[in-house]
Design an enzyme around this catalytic site. Sequence first.
Site, PDB file in Angstrom:
ATOM      1  N   HIS A   6       0.876  -1.059  -0.132  1.00 17.56           N
ATOM      2  CA  HIS A   6       0.117  -0.076  -0.130  1.00 17.56           C
ATOM      3  C   HIS A   6       0.808   1.408   0.083  1.00 17.56           C
ATOM      4  O   HIS A   6       1.823   1.325   0.628  1.00 17.56           O
ATOM      5  CB  HIS A   6      -1.047   0.004   1.242  1.00 17.56           C
ATOM      6  CG  HIS A   6      -1.935   1.229   1.274  1.00 17.56           C
ATOM      7  ND1 HIS A   6      -3.137   1.099   0.439  1.00 17.56           N
ATOM      8  CD2 HIS A   6      -1.801   2.455   1.754  1.00 17.56           C
ATOM      9  CE1 HIS A   6      -3.554   2.123   0.713  1.00 17.56           C
ATOM     10  NE2 HIS A   6      -2.891   3.147   1.281  1.00 17.56           N
ATOM     11  N   ASP A  33     -14.445   3.090   7.704  1.00 19.08           N
ATOM     12  CA  ASP A  33     -13.498   4.109   7.042  1.00 19.08           C
ATOM     13  C   ASP A  33     -14.023   4.861   5.875  1.00 19.08           C
ATOM     14  O   ASP A  33     -13.776   5.844   5.635  1.00 19.08           O
ATOM     15  CB  ASP A  33     -12.163   3.431   6.603  1.00 19.08           C
ATOM     16  CG  ASP A  33     -11.201   4.147   5.735  1.00 19.08           C
ATOM     17  OD1 ASP A  33     -10.866   5.180   6.424  1.00 19.08           O
ATOM     18  OD2 ASP A  33     -11.033   3.884   4.631  1.00 19.08           O
ATOM     19  N   ARG A  43     -14.036  13.127   6.830  1.00 17.51           N
ATOM     20  CA  ARG A  43     -12.594  13.839   6.867  1.00 17.51           C
ATOM     21  C   ARG A  43     -12.336  14.926   5.840  1.00 17.51           C
ATOM     22  O   ARG A  43     -12.007  15.887   5.898  1.00 17.51           O
ATOM     23  CB  ARG A  43     -11.741  12.636   7.124  1.00 17.51           C
ATOM     24  CG  ARG A  43     -11.882  12.087   8.625  1.00 17.51           C
ATOM     25  CD  ARG A  43     -11.028  10.727   8.477  1.00 17.51           C
ATOM     26  NE  ARG A  43      -9.274  11.145   8.313  1.00 17.51           N
ATOM     27  CZ  ARG A  43      -8.707  10.181   7.802  1.00 17.51           C
ATOM     28  NH1 ARG A  43      -9.125   9.146   7.387  1.00 17.51           N
ATOM     29  NH2 ARG A  43      -7.257  10.570   7.545  1.00 17.51           N
ATOM     30  N   SER A 101      -7.226   4.288   9.136  1.00 13.94           N
ATOM     31  CA  SER A 101      -7.994   4.119   8.011  1.00 13.94           C
ATOM     32  C   SER A 101      -7.085   3.161   6.823  1.00 13.94           C
ATOM     33  O   SER A 101      -7.731   2.377   6.318  1.00 13.94           O
ATOM     34  CB  SER A 101      -7.917   5.831   7.269  1.00 13.94           C
ATOM     35  OG  SER A 101      -8.374   5.680   5.772  1.00 13.94           O
ATOM     36  N   LYS A 123      -8.275  -1.066   6.054  1.00 11.81           N
ATOM     37  CA  LYS A 123      -8.599  -1.887   4.842  1.00 11.81           C
ATOM     38  C   LYS A 123      -7.357  -2.991   4.535  1.00 11.81           C
ATOM     39  O   LYS A 123      -7.622  -4.024   4.121  1.00 11.81           O
ATOM     40  CB  LYS A 123      -8.504  -0.735   3.777  1.00 11.81           C
ATOM     41  CG  LYS A 123      -9.768   0.314   3.805  1.00 11.81           C
ATOM     42  CD  LYS A 123      -9.710   1.396   2.822  1.00 11.81           C
ATOM     43  CE  LYS A 123      -8.257   2.050   3.015  1.00 11.81           C
ATOM     44  NZ  LYS A 123      -8.669   3.814   3.188  1.00 11.81           N
TER      45      LYS A 123
END
Length: 439
Positions: free
Chosen positions: A82, A161, A168, A183, A187
């Site tokens: 990620h 999220d 947000r 967040s 995931k």
Amino acid sequence: MNMVDLIMKKRNGEVLSQAEINFFITEYVQDRIPDYQAAALLMAIWFRGMDKRETGELTVAMTDSGDKIDLSAIHGIKVDKHSTGGVGDKTTLIIVPIVAACGVPVAKLSGRSLGHTGGTIDKLESIPGISTSLTIDDFIRQVQEIGLALAGQTANLAPADKKLYALRDVTATVDQLSLIASSIMSKKLASGADKIVLDVKTGSGAFMKTVDEAVELAKAMVDIADHAGKETIALVTDMDRPLGRMIGNSLEVEEALAVLRGEGPVDLIEVCNLLAANMLYLAGQGSLSECADLAKEAVSSGRALEKFALMIAAQGGDADYIRGHKQLERAGKVHDITAPISGYIHYVETDDLGKAAGLLGAARLQKDTEIDHQSGIILHKTLGDYVVQGEPLVSLLYNKTNSLDEACNLALYAFEIKESPAEPRPVLLARVTANSIER
Ligand code: URA
């Protein structure tokens, strides 16, 4: 328990209990807490922060708010990757086939983006015919059969999220360490991989502007993963310039293909090799330097490109674009921005180049607007390069835009040029594991 008490507690700098965090997440997901109270709590968290325990418990509550993918039917160690996001970041398109070509299965779910440029899935959709919405069963079957799949999130992963991120985004509470860490990691934990490599970007095109902030975020995410039993390595990499020379969806696919053919810009090649090597290392393929060699060999032998072609074909896309028999089309109109003076490029306001690409059509500026996959920016010069007055700095490519002037201004003023040579900046700035921080 009620939200007013929670907001007041956090506003006063106290810590929230696990029960309070769980209450907030479960009630908010079920629409039993209004956005104005959730927003007030987020802002209190933005100012007061959360400690390690609170951040971990928030992550677990968000992970548990939806489905969790079970990848155990896929043989071998599954390593996920990620990136915290940056401009011109097409690394996933390159790394997934490299790692798969080394025999390590990759089952990667990626997102679209509301940011300046598209997400990985938007980029992939520049390839004619490709389908990115696989069912979880088809996704797993494809990895079992050919070793890799890259798909959009169809499952209901971490819905807390999704809802909180949207809030947000419109309440100026995105850029808070615990909120970003929870967040991203909620995931990742729901996506089912055994181990994770994180690419934490830092610089003018990233959330984390300084290396110290990026290392702090990296450590927070590695600790969350460690607590959940998933070995994780975070690399802090440079985003003080766009990654590579192309920004925009099909342009980035074009550049990713160049890297997979053994060409492409050195900064992009280096980041991809580092990330792929760390994924192979976590999958037990040897020492870091052996894994770096494996990744290089997957490219030089052509196996990584062929893996990518197989994946595109398996997902309905036209693999002729990958094998070089057809070329992706670029946008029809080009506007060059030239250097106002001669000198060395000392600073690139990377975020502004991303915004300019978005204005040309490369991003979804509102939730339901269409992306123009062909539009974007080509950099002729980047951080540290010497440029002669009048030489092109960047080319803006577009089909249709009402914001060409604004994009031109952003692109022109993004470059700071000085007479003296610029200090070189390394691509890798830190490596963070559960037990170490190397700079
Ligand atoms: N990416 C995410 O998924 N979440 C954040 O909060 C920031 C970047």
